[in-house]
Design a protein around this motif. Structure first.
Motif, PDB file in Angstrom:
ATOM      1  N   ALA A 153       3.359 101.251  -6.803  1.00  0.00           N
ATOM      2  CA  ALA A 153       3.288 100.565  -5.650  1.00  0.00           C
ATOM      3  C   ALA A 153       4.712  99.826  -5.075  1.00  0.00           C
ATOM      4  CB  ALA A 153       2.148  99.392  -5.724  1.00  0.00           C
ATOM      5  N   PRO A 154       5.163  99.994  -3.912  1.00  0.00           N
ATOM      6  CA  PRO A 154       6.549  99.273  -3.484  1.00  0.00           C
ATOM      7  C   PRO A 154       6.122  98.122  -3.271  1.00  0.00           C
ATOM      8  CG  PRO A 154       5.496 100.655  -1.770  1.00  0.00           C
ATOM      9  CD  PRO A 154       4.590 101.137  -2.922  1.00  0.00           C
ATOM     10  N   TRP A 155       7.319  97.205  -3.261  1.00  0.00           N
ATOM     11  CA  TRP A 155       7.037  95.843  -2.956  1.00  0.00           C
ATOM     12  C   TRP A 155       7.031  95.884  -1.307  1.00  0.00           C
ATOM     13  CZ3 TRP A 155      11.084  92.593  -5.910  1.00  0.00           C
ATOM     14  CH2 TRP A 155      10.990  92.729  -7.187  1.00  0.00           C
ATOM     15  N   VAL A 156       5.937  95.066  -0.937  1.00  0.00           N
ATOM     16  CA  VAL A 156       5.754  94.887   0.456  1.00  0.00           C
ATOM     17  C   VAL A 156       5.967  93.502   0.913  1.00  0.00           C
ATOM     18  CG1 VAL A 156       4.191  94.957   2.516  1.00  0.00           C
ATOM     19  CG2 VAL A 156       4.090  96.796   0.716  1.00  0.00           C
ATOM     20  N   ARG A 157       6.776  93.062   1.750  1.00  0.00           N
ATOM     21  CA  ARG A 157       7.082  91.692   1.852  1.00  0.00           C
ATOM     22  C   ARG A 157       6.888  91.265   3.389  1.00  0.00           C
ATOM     23  NH1 ARG A 157      10.280  88.610  -1.533  1.00  0.00           N
ATOM     24  NH2 ARG A 157      11.179  90.424  -2.652  1.00  0.00           N
ATOM     25  N   LEU A 158       6.209  90.212   3.728  1.00  0.00           N
ATOM     26  CA  LEU A 158       5.746  89.899   5.097  1.00  0.00           C
ATOM     27  C   LEU A 158       6.828  88.626   5.673  1.00  0.00           C
ATOM     28  CD1 LEU A 158       1.969  89.563   4.981  1.00  0.00           C
ATOM     29  CD2 LEU A 158       3.309  91.620   5.745  1.00  0.00           C
TER      30      LEU A 158
END
Length: 457
Positions: A236-241
């Motif tokens: 899973a890639p890192w997903v940053r908001l």
């Protein structure tokens, strides 16, 4: 006899301002590359230089004008675009020889101006663009822009007058772009907009089919679907908001962070805490409820990192207001904080507010808030010593001349690129590359950065 292809015109690019501007620059260069242009790394080799400007603050405008001046002096054939493009008269008054001036995210006008200044040479053999387009960021992280514009009317901000009201991208288009980026090697997606929480409000959260199911143009649906992405290695890639306003539905993405589907990180532009200042800023004054919600978020996801920015020295801000902000920060214990001294921006309603503060007061308050937040950061980072954390490498160093050991600059999940801290690593071993994600043990810390080494098998 070998065929000799004509040399393609070359484009130079200077990109200023925020990540949203960087995405605009990538789109412009991708279109120009598909039209047959080459990219130039310097002024001397460029047939035309594009300057993508920032116009958010007067200091940013000065930086933009300096960049235009440098490009004019070094090359002379300059096209200006970006947020300051709306002030074409100012730019042309200072630099009458610029070839063209276009506004923010006016991709077609920019490309047409380049075509006029230096026509492309069509060549079916070499007009190739990498799938996913050209990137100005390192290969391992990418910005994912989900919308343009903003529906807020904060009194200190002129972004809506530059970029217009909120215009959300289709959810299936956003997810398709994200999937292609991850397939092309992106290990970290940084979701950006002017207001990520408002995504889809303008389209009434228009649903689209994605992977055989209906998905709404809504921040929670978007976050859930991004959490399903996997790299070629089934990771899973890192997903940053980023730029998340604390609307009630933000509560629904915290469990996704606790479950490991999203990077436990929220970038929330609070701007202030004192009710009277928030009212003058035309921002929601619900600071008490926000504190309650921050505590609940941390109860659900203890490792969540909350970053924010604040404006000090706003017109009418009293010493009591500023002390209220400092006390609020003591309670909130935000992990990462940036601060700005208030600057009057031409066209912003805040300029007409009474109670403008002297520069020395702004500076004194800026120093106090930075001292306060640095102390909070230092304590939080000290508490991480001894922990094992995943990191992503940004840069691998050269082997040490004496013992051959290799260090690296990395980031934890608490650190967005270029705005937060780093994790400086020793003895990472051979073969490590930018984009590698692995566990390290934290050995030391200072006010902003961590220091560690890979976990030994």
């Amino acid at each position: 006899m070998a065929t000799k292809f004509p040399d393609a015109p070359k484009i130079g690019m200077v990109s200023l301002g925020c990540p949203k501007n960087l995405v605009d620059s990538e789109r412009i260069l991708t279109k120009l590359r598909s039209d047959g242009y080459q990219m130039s790394p310097d002024y001397a080799g460029a047939d035309v230089v594009l300057v993508n400007t920032c116009g958010f603050l007067d200091s940013a405008k000065e930086e933009s004008l300096e960049a235009i001046g440098e490009a004019m002096a070094e090359n002379g054939r300059v096209i200006v675009t970006g947020c300051m493009g709306d002030e074409a008269d100012v730019i042309r008054a200072k630099f009458p020889q610029v070839l063209a001036v276009t506004g923010a995210h006016q991709y077609e006008q920019v490309v047409n101006a380049v075509h006029d200044a230096s026509p492309p040479i069509p060549n079916a053999f070499v007009d190739l663009v990498p799938e996913g387009g050209l990137k100005l960021t390192p290969r391992h992280y990418s910005y994912l822009k989900i919308s343009e514009g903003c529906n807020h009317r904060c009194s200190f901000c002129i972004i809506p007058s530059i970029r217009g009201d909120l215009v959300s991208r289709r959810i299936d288009a956003v997810l398709r772009e994200a999937e292609k980026l991850v397939q092309a090697g992106t290990k970290e997606l940084l979701v950006i907009s002017q207001d990520t929480s408002a995504y889809g409000v303008d389209t009434r959260h228009d649903p689209r089919l994605w992977k055989g199911r209906e998905v709404r143009a809504h921040m929670t649906d978007l976050a859930r679907e991004l959490g399903q992405l996997r790299t070629a290695d089934d990771v899973a890639p890192w997903v940053r908001l980023h730029y998340v306003y604390p609307y009630p539905h933000v509560d629904h993405v915290i469990p996704l962070m606790a479950d490991g589907l999203l990077t436990p990180y929220l970038d929330i532009p609070f701007q202030h805490a004192a009710p009277s200042v928030l009212k003058a800023m035309k921002r929601p004054a619900n600071e008490a409820k926000v504190l309650d919600r921050i505590h609940k978020w941390r109860a659900i996801c203890p490792d969540i990192t909350i970053r924010s920015t604040f404006v000090v020295g706003f017109p009418g801000e009293t010493e009591a207001d500023f002390q209220y902000l400092l006390d609020w920060l003591d309670e909130a214990q935000l992990d990462r904080v940036g601060a700005f001294r208030f600057e009057p921006v031409e066209g912003a309603p805040a300029n007409a507010l009474p109670g403008a503060l002297p520069e020395e007061v702004k500076e004194e308050r800026y120093q106090r808030i930075m001292e306060k937040t640095a102390a909070i950061s230092a304590a939080k980072l000290q508490a991480k010593i001894g922990r094992v954390l995943p990191v992503i490498i940004d840069e691998v160093g050269e082997p040490d001349e004496e013992d051959g050991s290799v260090g690296a600059t990395a980031r934890s999940q608490a650190d967005a690129p270029e705005i937060d801290g780093n994790v400086f690593l020793r003895d990472v071993g051979e073969g490590r590359r930018a984009g590698d994600i692995f566990d390290v043990v934290i050995e030391d810390a200072d006010e902003h950065d961590l220091y560690g080494a890979p976990v030994q098998d």
